[in-house]
Write a protein that holds these residues in place. Structure first.
Motif, PDB file in Angstrom:
ATOM      1  N   PHE A 178      32.649  41.899  24.590  1.00 32.93           N
ATOM      2  CA  PHE A 178      33.803  41.763  23.961  1.00 32.93           C
ATOM      3  C   PHE A 178      34.685  42.902  23.843  1.00 32.93           C
ATOM      4  CE2 PHE A 178      30.774  38.454  22.185  1.00 32.93           C
ATOM      5  CZ  PHE A 178      31.657  37.399  22.591  1.00 32.93           C
ATOM      6  N   GLY A 179      33.961  44.263  23.746  1.00 36.96           N
ATOM      7  CA  GLY A 179      34.671  45.337  23.663  1.00 36.96           C
ATOM      8  C   GLY A 179      34.890  45.864  22.419  1.00 36.96           C
ATOM      9  N   ASP A 180      35.168  44.985  21.355  1.00 40.96           N
ATOM     10  CA  ASP A 180      35.640  45.316  19.970  1.00 40.96           C
ATOM     11  C   ASP A 180      34.987  44.339  18.904  1.00 40.96           C
ATOM     12  OD1 ASP A 180      38.103  43.830  19.097  1.00 40.96           O
ATOM     13  OD2 ASP A 180      38.318  44.273  21.138  1.00 40.96           O
ATOM     14  N   ASN A 181      34.707  44.647  17.888  1.00 41.93           N
ATOM     15  CA  ASN A 181      34.363  43.771  16.975  1.00 41.93           C
ATOM     16  C   ASN A 181      35.459  42.956  16.181  1.00 41.93           C
ATOM     17  OD1 ASN A 181      31.723  44.057  17.598  1.00 41.93           O
ATOM     18  ND2 ASN A 181      31.217  45.259  15.688  1.00 41.93           N
ATOM     19  N   ASP A 182      36.806  43.478  16.517  1.00 46.37           N
ATOM     20  CA  ASP A 182      37.820  42.499  15.831  1.00 46.37           C
ATOM     21  C   ASP A 182      37.852  41.216  16.375  1.00 46.37           C
ATOM     22  OD1 ASP A 182      38.502  44.624  14.055  1.00 46.37           O
ATOM     23  OD2 ASP A 182      39.915  45.665  15.737  1.00 46.37           O
ATOM     24  N   VAL A 233      26.230  40.166  12.161  1.00 47.55           N
ATOM     25  CA  VAL A 233      26.375  40.023  13.618  1.00 47.55           C
ATOM     26  C   VAL A 233      26.954  41.297  14.296  1.00 47.55           C
ATOM     27  CG1 VAL A 233      27.844  38.697  15.417  1.00 47.55           C
ATOM     28  CG2 VAL A 233      27.092  37.583  13.053  1.00 47.55           C
ATOM     29  N   ASN A 234      26.464  41.689  15.567  1.00 49.74           N
ATOM     30  CA  ASN A 234      27.166  42.764  16.426  1.00 49.74           C
ATOM     31  C   ASN A 234      27.047  42.263  17.607  1.00 49.74           C
ATOM     32  OD1 ASN A 234      28.447  45.144  16.979  1.00 49.74           O
ATOM     33  ND2 ASN A 234      26.848  46.314  16.392  1.00 49.74           N
ATOM     34  N   GLU A 235      28.017  43.085  18.567  1.00 49.60           N
ATOM     35  CA  GLU A 235      27.798  42.907  20.037  1.00 49.60           C
ATOM     36  C   GLU A 235      26.262  43.431  20.351  1.00 49.60           C
ATOM     37  OE1 GLU A 235      31.317  43.896  22.098  1.00 49.60           O
ATOM     38  OE2 GLU A 235      30.333  43.000  24.117  1.00 49.60           O
ATOM     39  N   ASN A 236      25.963  42.784  21.308  1.00 48.20           N
ATOM     40  CA  ASN A 236      24.699  43.386  22.053  1.00 48.20           C
ATOM     41  C   ASN A 236      24.840  44.502  22.904  1.00 48.20           C
ATOM     42  OD1 ASN A 236      21.849  43.989  22.689  1.00 48.20           O
ATOM     43  ND2 ASN A 236      21.613  41.641  23.374  1.00 48.20           N
ATOM     44  N   ASP A 237      25.310  45.538  22.224  1.00 50.30           N
ATOM     45  CA  ASP A 237      25.519  46.634  22.977  1.00 50.30           C
ATOM     46  C   ASP A 237      24.467  47.442  24.007  1.00 50.30           C
ATOM     47  OD1 ASP A 237      28.326  47.067  21.624  1.00 50.30           O
ATOM     48  OD2 ASP A 237      27.197  47.409  19.975  1.00 50.30           O
ATOM     49  N   THR A 238      23.361  47.031  23.699  1.00 53.22           N
ATOM     50  CA  THR A 238      22.232  47.621  24.699  1.00 53.22           C
ATOM     51  C   THR A 238      22.519  46.840  26.122  1.00 53.22           C
ATOM     52  OG1 THR A 238      20.688  45.864  23.688  1.00 53.22           O
ATOM     53  CG2 THR A 238      20.631  48.114  22.795  1.00 53.22           C
ATOM     54  N   SER A 252      29.081  43.443  11.479  1.00 50.17           N
ATOM     55  CA  SER A 252      29.043  45.003  11.265  1.00 50.17           C
ATOM     56  C   SER A 252      29.152  45.843  12.739  1.00 50.17           C
ATOM     57  CB  SER A 252      27.970  45.366  10.218  1.00 50.17           C
ATOM     58  OG  SER A 252      27.938  46.562  10.079  1.00 50.17           O
ATOM     59  N   SER A 253      29.956  46.793  12.758  1.00 51.62           N
ATOM     60  CA  SER A 253      29.860  47.656  13.761  1.00 51.62           C
ATOM     61  C   SER A 253      28.710  48.965  13.358  1.00 51.62           C
ATOM     62  CB  SER A 253      31.131  48.417  14.084  1.00 51.62           C
ATOM     63  OG  SER A 253      32.069  47.539  14.319  1.00 51.62           O
ATOM     64  N   GLY A 254      28.548  49.863  14.144  1.00 53.53           N
ATOM     65  CA  GLY A 254      27.839  50.991  13.549  1.00 53.53           C
ATOM     66  C   GLY A 254      26.546  51.508  14.783  1.00 53.53           C
ATOM     67  N   SER A 255      26.284  50.277  15.402  1.00 51.26           N
ATOM     68  CA  SER A 255      25.123  50.761  16.229  1.00 51.26           C
ATOM     69  C   SER A 255      25.021  52.013  17.077  1.00 51.26           C
ATOM     70  CB  SER A 255      24.576  49.350  17.301  1.00 51.26           C
ATOM     71  OG  SER A 255      25.726  49.522  18.236  1.00 51.26           O
ATOM     72  N   ILE A 256      26.239  52.104  17.722  1.00 51.43           N
ATOM     73  CA  ILE A 256      26.459  53.535  18.522  1.00 51.43           C
ATOM     74  C   ILE A 256      26.555  54.661  17.608  1.00 51.43           C
ATOM     75  CG2 ILE A 256      27.688  54.491  20.231  1.00 51.43           C
ATOM     76  CD1 ILE A 256      28.726  51.623  21.242  1.00 51.43           C
ATOM     77  N   ALA A 257      27.327  54.362  16.385  1.00 49.36           N
ATOM     78  CA  ALA A 257      27.708  55.642  15.552  1.00 49.36           C
ATOM     79  C   ALA A 257      26.293  55.875  14.747  1.00 49.36           C
ATOM     80  CB  ALA A 257      28.528  55.154  14.501  1.00 49.36           C
ATOM     81  N   VAL A 258      25.491  55.244  14.421  1.00 49.25           N
ATOM     82  CA  VAL A 258      24.243  55.476  13.767  1.00 49.25           C
ATOM     83  C   VAL A 258      23.217  56.099  14.782  1.00 49.25           C
ATOM     84  CG1 VAL A 258      22.310  54.359  12.544  1.00 49.25           C
ATOM     85  CG2 VAL A 258      24.416  53.607  11.972  1.00 49.25           C
ATOM     86  N   GLY A 283      34.177  47.978  10.299  1.00 47.34           N
ATOM     87  CA  GLY A 283      33.947  48.995  11.553  1.00 47.34           C
ATOM     88  C   GLY A 283      33.116  50.140  11.124  1.00 47.34           C
ATOM     89  N   SER A 284      32.986  50.715  12.086  1.00 50.76           N
ATOM     90  CA  SER A 284      32.007  52.112  12.027  1.00 50.76           C
ATOM     91  C   SER A 284      32.786  53.037  11.185  1.00 50.76           C
ATOM     92  CB  SER A 284      31.913  52.722  13.281  1.00 50.76           C
ATOM     93  OG  SER A 284      31.183  51.662  14.419  1.00 50.76           O
ATOM     94  N   SER A 285      34.060  53.146  11.212  1.00 47.59           N
ATOM     95  CA  SER A 285      34.656  54.441  10.566  1.00 47.59           C
ATOM     96  C   SER A 285      34.718  54.090   9.007  1.00 47.59           C
ATOM     97  CB  SER A 285      36.169  54.674  10.988  1.00 47.59           C
ATOM     98  OG  SER A 285      36.843  53.409  10.731  1.00 47.59           O
TER      99      SER A 285
HETATM  100  N1  GLU Z   1      29.629  47.130  18.873  1.00 45.86           N
HETATM  101  C1  GLU Z   1      30.081  48.523  18.489  1.00 45.86           C
HETATM  102  C2  GLU Z   1      28.970  49.243  17.352  1.00 45.86           C
HETATM  103  O1  GLU Z   1      28.358  48.567  16.742  1.00 45.86           O
HETATM  104  C3  GLU Z   1      31.391  48.940  18.005  1.00 45.86           C
HETATM  105  C4  GLU Z   1      32.395  47.870  18.324  1.00 45.86           C
HETATM  106  C5  GLU Z   1      33.447  48.092  17.413  1.00 45.86           C
HETATM  107  O2  GLU Z   1      33.615  48.748  16.492  1.00 45.86           O
HETATM  108  O3  GLU Z   1      34.777  47.471  17.351  1.00 45.86           O
HETATM  109  O4  GLU Z   1      28.711  50.395  17.561  1.00 45.86           O
END
Ligand code: GLU
Length: 293
Positions: free
Chosen positions: A161-165, A148-153, A64-70, A26-28
């Motif tokens: 999906f809303g969350d990567n779990d 892999v990540n959600e296609n947040d764009t 891996s999350s992190g797209s929005i955080a980065v 996760g991003s954190s």
């Molecule tokens: N897909 C989002 C991202 O990469 C995060 C979703 C999640 O952490 O559950 O920023």
């Protein structure tokens, strides 16, 4: 049914035999808490450990999350963007940067990596679902580690999906993986939120996910870390029903992945209970497993 501790230990010792593994971070766990900036040392360690698993001949996927955080960091935004377009702009910039860093680290170890971005639509549409599966299989055949990540764009409330779990559990079921590791900011499952209740007890093993357990974790979103414990239990249900073991472990030190493969008693283990005639689509269509209700 009483499960003996020696059986659990024996089961954990067999993890080295796993053939196909999904690791979710996760991003954190990927960023420095003080600044929100990317933790390069940790990312590099993670890449090294995953490459080593690949070198052992295992198929490995990183969710891996992190797209929005980065992206947020790039734009110097103090707060998480509330506006959808801004959040998606962050994801567009952030995902590219994130992958650039992963590719650089993987390349240092001569390991090919790839990017797969999905939305719920990818899974609901039988043709794109089949295509996604074929792509994963081809990448494994070619010794590639897909990231892999959600296609947040492009994701909207209806197709996210809303969350990567949840996403990582769906990927686990799609590719028929035999182990899912959720790296979280908590050691695993507790009887209550340990940050609030000092009497909360750690649960290192869950045989069956029953209604009581689901109820216990409801409403814990936020308090228990990024995705919240409820989404992790939903993920565990998908993964274990599909035939995979799942472990929630603390991603503070990514070497915990090595501990898991050494059979050490770390994190919370949910054991696989493959359901005969498991239909992934049934889960994705159920709001509880498909992101936002
Ligand atoms: N897909 C989002 C991202 O990469 C995060 C979703 C999640 O952490 O559950 O920023």
């Amino acid at each position: 049914m009483q499960v003996h501790r020696t059986d659990i230990q024996k089961h954990r010792k067999s993890f080295m035999d796993k053939k196909r593994i999904v690791v979710k971070i996760g991003s954190s766990s990927l960023t420095h808490p003080e600044t929100g900036k990317i933790n390069l040392v940790k990312m590099e360690r993670l890449v090294r450990i995953l490459t080593d698993l690949r070198n052992m001949g295992k198929d490995v996927v990183l969710v891996s999350s992190g797209s929005i955080a980065v992206g947020r960091q790039t734009f110097n935004l103090k707060e998480k963007p509330k506006e959808k377009a801004l959040s998606q702009a962050c994801a567009a910039v952030g995902q590219a940067r994130l992958i650039m860093i992963y590719q650089k680290f993987f390349a240092e170890y001569n390991q090919m990596s790839a990017q797969i971005l999905m939305t719920k639509d990818t899974m609901l549409n039988p043709i794109s679902r089949e295509n996604a599966l074929n792509t994963f299989e081809k990448l494994f055949e070619m010794s590639v580690i897909p990231v892999v990540n959600e296609n947040d764009t492009v994701s909207t409330d209806e197709i996210e999906f809303g969350d990567n779990d949840t996403l990582s559990a769906i990927v686990t079921a799609l590719i028929d993986a035999d182990l899912l590791i959720l790296l979280s900011d908590i050691d695993g499952l507790f009887t209550d939120d340990p940050n609030v209740n000092p009497d909360a007890k750690f649960i290192d093993y869950v045989d069956y996910i029953d209604k009581d357990l689901e109820d216990m974790c409801k409403g814990s979103n936020g308090a228990f870390g990024t995705g919240g414990m409820a989404t992790k239990i939903a993920a565990a249900k998908i993964a274990t029903d599909s035939g995979a073991d799942m472990i929630i472990a603390n991603g503070h030190d990514v070497h915990i992945i090595e501990d898991i493969f050494e059979g050490k008693n770390v994190g919370t283990l949910f054991t696989a209970h493959k359901i005969k005639d498991f239909v992934l689509l049934d889960y994705i269509k159920t709001p509880q497993y498909g992101g936002k209700e």
